[in-house]
Design a protein around this motif. Sequence first.
Motif, PDB file in Angstrom:
ATOM      1  N   UNK A   1       0.830  -1.208   0.000  1.00  0.00           N
ATOM      2  CA  UNK A   1       0.000   0.000   0.000  1.00  0.00           C
ATOM      3  C   UNK A   1       0.863   1.255   0.000  1.00  0.00           C
ATOM      4  N   UNK A   2       1.944   1.269   0.756  1.00  0.00           N
ATOM      5  CA  UNK A   2       2.838   2.429   0.798  1.00  0.00           C
ATOM      6  C   UNK A   2       3.485   2.669  -0.560  1.00  0.00           C
ATOM      7  N   UNK A   3       3.885   1.585  -1.231  1.00  0.00           N
ATOM      8  CA  UNK A   3       4.594   1.696  -2.514  1.00  0.00           C
ATOM      9  C   UNK A   3       3.687   1.567  -3.731  1.00  0.00           C
ATOM     10  N   UNK A   4       2.384   1.441  -3.503  1.00  0.00           N
ATOM     11  CA  UNK A   4       1.391   1.341  -4.580  1.00  0.00           C
ATOM     12  C   UNK A   4       1.742   0.237  -5.581  1.00  0.00           C
ATOM     13  N   UNK A   5       2.111  -0.921  -5.048  1.00  0.00           N
ATOM     14  CA  UNK A   5       2.497  -2.062  -5.884  1.00  0.00           C
ATOM     15  C   UNK A   5       1.241  -2.737  -6.421  1.00  0.00           C
ATOM     16  N   UNK A   6       1.224  -3.019  -7.719  1.00  0.00           N
ATOM     17  CA  UNK A   6       0.072  -3.641  -8.360  1.00  0.00           C
ATOM     18  C   UNK A   6       0.355  -5.042  -8.892  1.00  0.00           C
ATOM     19  N   UNK A   7       1.634  -5.452  -8.907  1.00  0.00           N
ATOM     20  CA  UNK A   7       1.988  -6.758  -9.463  1.00  0.00           C
ATOM     21  C   UNK A   7       2.775  -7.565  -8.435  1.00  0.00           C
ATOM     22  N   UNK A   8       2.516  -8.880  -8.430  1.00  0.00           N
ATOM     23  CA  UNK A   8       3.240  -9.780  -7.533  1.00  0.00           C
ATOM     24  C   UNK A   8       3.647 -11.039  -8.267  1.00  0.00           C
ATOM     25  N   UNK A   9       4.716 -11.643  -7.774  1.00  0.00           N
ATOM     26  CA  UNK A   9       5.228 -12.904  -8.299  1.00  0.00           C
ATOM     27  C   UNK A   9       5.130 -13.922  -7.181  1.00  0.00           C
ATOM     28  N   UNK A  10       4.471 -15.048  -7.442  1.00  0.00           N
ATOM     29  CA  UNK A  10       4.316 -16.094  -6.433  1.00  0.00           C
ATOM     30  C   UNK A  10       5.255 -17.247  -6.755  1.00  0.00           C
ATOM     31  N   UNK A  11       6.120 -17.581  -5.777  1.00  0.00           N
ATOM     32  CA  UNK A  11       7.030 -18.719  -5.923  1.00  0.00           C
ATOM     33  C   UNK A  11       6.972 -19.587  -4.665  1.00  0.00           C
ATOM     34  N   UNK A  12       5.790 -19.724  -4.119  1.00  0.00           N
ATOM     35  CA  UNK A  12       5.596 -20.538  -2.911  1.00  0.00           C
ATOM     36  C   UNK A  12       5.124 -21.932  -3.313  1.00  0.00           C
ATOM     37  N   UNK A  13       5.198 -22.910  -2.395  1.00  0.00           N
ATOM     38  CA  UNK A  13       4.649 -24.234  -2.703  1.00  0.00           C
ATOM     39  C   UNK A  13       3.156 -24.152  -3.029  1.00  0.00           C
ATOM     40  N   UNK A  14       2.698 -25.089  -3.854  1.00  0.00           N
ATOM     41  CA  UNK A  14       1.312 -25.090  -4.336  1.00  0.00           C
ATOM     42  C   UNK A  14       0.296 -24.986  -3.216  1.00  0.00           C
ATOM     43  N   UNK A  15       0.538 -25.666  -2.114  1.00  0.00           N
ATOM     44  CA  UNK A  15      -0.458 -25.686  -1.029  1.00  0.00           C
ATOM     45  C   UNK A  15      -0.625 -24.328  -0.346  1.00  0.00           C
ATOM     46  N   UNK A  16       0.293 -23.390  -0.577  1.00  0.00           N
ATOM     47  CA  UNK A  16       0.188 -22.064   0.034  1.00  0.00           C
ATOM     48  C   UNK A  16      -0.188 -20.979  -0.974  1.00  0.00           C
TER      49      UNK A  16
END
Length: 129
Positions: A58-73
Amino acid sequence: TDAVLIGAGKLGQALLDYKGFDAYGLNILAAFDIAPTADKTDEGTPIYPMEQLESFCKTNKVLMAIITVPAEHAQSVSDQLITCGIKAIWNFAPTHLDVPPNILVQNENMATSLAVLSMHLQAQIKEKK
């Protein structure tokens, strides 16, 4: 485009260290992990605990994310990202994400890509016989 990366394990670290994103305008501001093993990457990208994700986005107004977590999470991480205001997700977890229609998701399945490559190789080998 500024982005955050969730899951600072081996795959996450590899993506954080990749220099080629700059040419496409992708800037990974920070990584987040449930149990960070370092404060920053070798290149200086900060790695924060998950508890700081919402305020950072919210502070940095980020609109995109990359997910590299295990499938169950991945689904719970996706839900958390959407709550943080994320509008686009690059998903490396080998699972389908259930998101609202206004959220963009690009799935990367390395096993599928390898299988397709292998299939093309086998077809090429058969053609040469």
